[in-house]
Structure formats: structure tokens, C-alpha cells
Design a protein around this motif. Structure first.
Motif, PDB file in Angstrom:
ATOM      1  N   ARG A  43      -3.546   5.208  -1.026  1.00  0.00           N
ATOM      2  CA  ARG A  43      -4.407   6.037  -0.167  1.00  0.00           C
ATOM      3  C   ARG A  43      -3.838   7.445  -0.239  1.00  0.00           C
ATOM      4  NH1 ARG A  43      -4.241   1.719   4.482  1.00  0.00           N
ATOM      5  NH2 ARG A  43      -2.145   2.549   4.578  1.00  0.00           N
ATOM      6  N   GLU A  96     -13.441  12.681   2.808  1.00  0.00           N
ATOM      7  CA  GLU A  96     -14.314  11.721   3.495  1.00  0.00           C
ATOM      8  C   GLU A  96     -14.696  12.224   4.883  1.00  0.00           C
ATOM      9  OE1 GLU A  96     -11.957   8.179   3.543  1.00  0.00           O
ATOM     10  OE2 GLU A  96     -12.359   7.725   1.427  1.00  0.00           O
ATOM     11  N   ASP A 127       0.879   5.315   0.710  1.00  0.00           N
ATOM     12  CA  ASP A 127       0.170   6.449   1.310  1.00  0.00           C
ATOM     13  C   ASP A 127       0.784   7.713   0.745  1.00  0.00           C
ATOM     14  OD1 ASP A 127      -1.687   5.253   3.231  1.00  0.00           O
ATOM     15  OD2 ASP A 127       0.135   4.481   4.164  1.00  0.00           O
ATOM     16  N   HIS A 178      -8.094  12.661  -0.113  1.00  0.00           N
ATOM     17  CA  HIS A 178      -9.329  11.880  -0.214  1.00  0.00           C
ATOM     18  C   HIS A 178      -9.872  11.586   1.184  1.00  0.00           C
ATOM     19  CE1 HIS A 178      -7.745  10.336  -4.332  1.00  0.00           C
ATOM     20  NE2 HIS A 178      -8.129  11.595  -4.372  1.00  0.00           N
ATOM     21  N   ARG A 179      -8.986  11.277   2.114  1.00  0.00           N
ATOM     22  CA  ARG A 179      -9.403  11.058   3.497  1.00  0.00           C
ATOM     23  C   ARG A 179      -9.995  12.347   4.082  1.00  0.00           C
ATOM     24  NH1 ARG A 179     -12.027   8.466   6.905  1.00  0.00           N
ATOM     25  NH2 ARG A 179     -11.282   8.530   9.036  1.00  0.00           N
ATOM     26  N   ASP A 189      -4.117  11.459   1.249  1.00  0.00           N
ATOM     27  CA  ASP A 189      -4.622  12.215   2.395  1.00  0.00           C
ATOM     28  C   ASP A 189      -5.756  13.173   2.020  1.00  0.00           C
ATOM     29  OD1 ASP A 189      -2.923  14.055   1.095  1.00  0.00           O
ATOM     30  OD2 ASP A 189      -1.895  14.667   2.933  1.00  0.00           O
ATOM     31  N   MET A 231       0.846  -1.178   0.000  1.00  0.00           N
ATOM     32  CA  MET A 231       0.000   0.000   0.000  1.00  0.00           C
ATOM     33  C   MET A 231       0.891   1.240   0.000  1.00  0.00           C
ATOM     34  SD  MET A 231      -3.090   1.312   0.011  1.00  0.00           S
ATOM     35  CE  MET A 231      -4.144  -0.091   0.272  1.00  0.00           C
TER      36      MET A 231
END
Length: 155
Positions: A88, A96, A3, A92-93, A90, A1
Motif C-alpha cells: 500500500r 483515491e 505500507d 495512491h491513497r 500513501d 503487507m
């Protein structure tokens, strides 16, 4: 993954390794990665337009970035993208968390707004001095201000 951090300096973390700056292939490949992480799938022409570069230069820089960041970067039907199963981001988080806070009473919005504020503690793309980065920075700052105002709480 992988980040990808866009708040602050553009950085990528994977399996305990931090990649930044020249680890990503230089300034242009780093900017290309940031654009893909921020905007989603893009054609070579769209990337060239955003960076005010020639298509051939973009193709060359994407090749460098692909070599550095395989397997997370793909090209499908003429569009470059990041593999959502491998990445992933940040921002996008952050989005959310703001969505989770939206429409909630203040006491229930506090936790996601606090987390979003923590993520955005440093300016988006802080080391990028380009028009597209400044525009994105302003848009994300406005999102946070609007979310805070809508919740009627201060974080």
C-alpha cells in the motif's frame, strides 16, 4: 503487507517494523523503491534514466532492494514492479481520496479532502533532492491545491 510512505521521508512499515534509510539498502535502492511506488512498473533503462545511473548499477541496486524487500518486488518481462497484493502506498491513497472528493458537494468532499490533506502534511519525498522528486512534489502539491479550489472549501 508493506505500507510505503512517500510523503515525508521514504519509509516502509511492515509487521510493526519501520524500514528507512540504510535499512532499504542505501540511497539508490531507496530512490528505486520510491520511483516504483510513485510511477508503477519501470524497466531498468527507465529507472537508470530517472536516476541518471548506468543500467548495471540499477541492476545491482535492484538486487539489493529485492533482498531487503522480498516478496514485494518482482521483475516480469523486463519491468520491475511492486506486488499490489503486498504493498500500500500513501500517494495512491491520496489520489483515491482526491477522486472521492471530486464532484461532490462541499459538505461531502470535506472528509476525503481533510484525509488527503493530512496525508500530504509533509512534502512528498522531502529528503530527495533530485529533479524527478522535485517534479513529483510539484505535481502532488498542484493536485491538492486544485482539489481544494474545486471544492470551494478550506481544509
Amino acid at each position: 503487507m508493506f505500507d510505503i510512505q512517500l510523503f515525508g521521508r521514504v519509509e516502509v512499515r511492515t509487521r510493526g517494523t519501520l524500514l528507512a534509510g540504510h535499512d532499504l539498502g542505501g540511497d539508490r535502492p531507496r530512490r528505486l523503491l520510491a520511483l516504483l511506488a510513485l510511477r508503477g512498473p519501470q524497466s531498468t533503462a527507465e529507472l537508470a534514466d530517472a536516476l541518471e545511473e548506468k543500467n548495471n548499477d540499477i541492476e545491482s541496486d535492484m538486487s539489493v532492494l529485492q533482498d531487503k524487500m522480498e516478496p514485494m518486488i518482482h521483475r516480469h518481462r523486463g519491468r520491475w514492479s511492486l506486488d499490489p497484493d503486498q504493498v500500500r502506498v500513501d500517494v495512491h491513497r491520496f489520489d483515491e481520496l482526491l477522486a472521492a472528493a471530486a464532484g461532490r458537494p462541499a459538505e461531502r468532499a470535506l472528509k476525503p479532502l481533510t484525509a488527503a490533506t493530512f496525508l500530504a502534511a509533509r512534502p512528498l519525498l522531502e529528503d530527495e533532492d533530485t529533479p524527478w522528486a522535485a517534479e513529483a512534489r510539484a505535481a502532488y502539491r498542484a493536485k491538492l491545491v486544485t482539489a481544494r479550489a474545486g471544492s470551494t472549501i478550506t481544509v
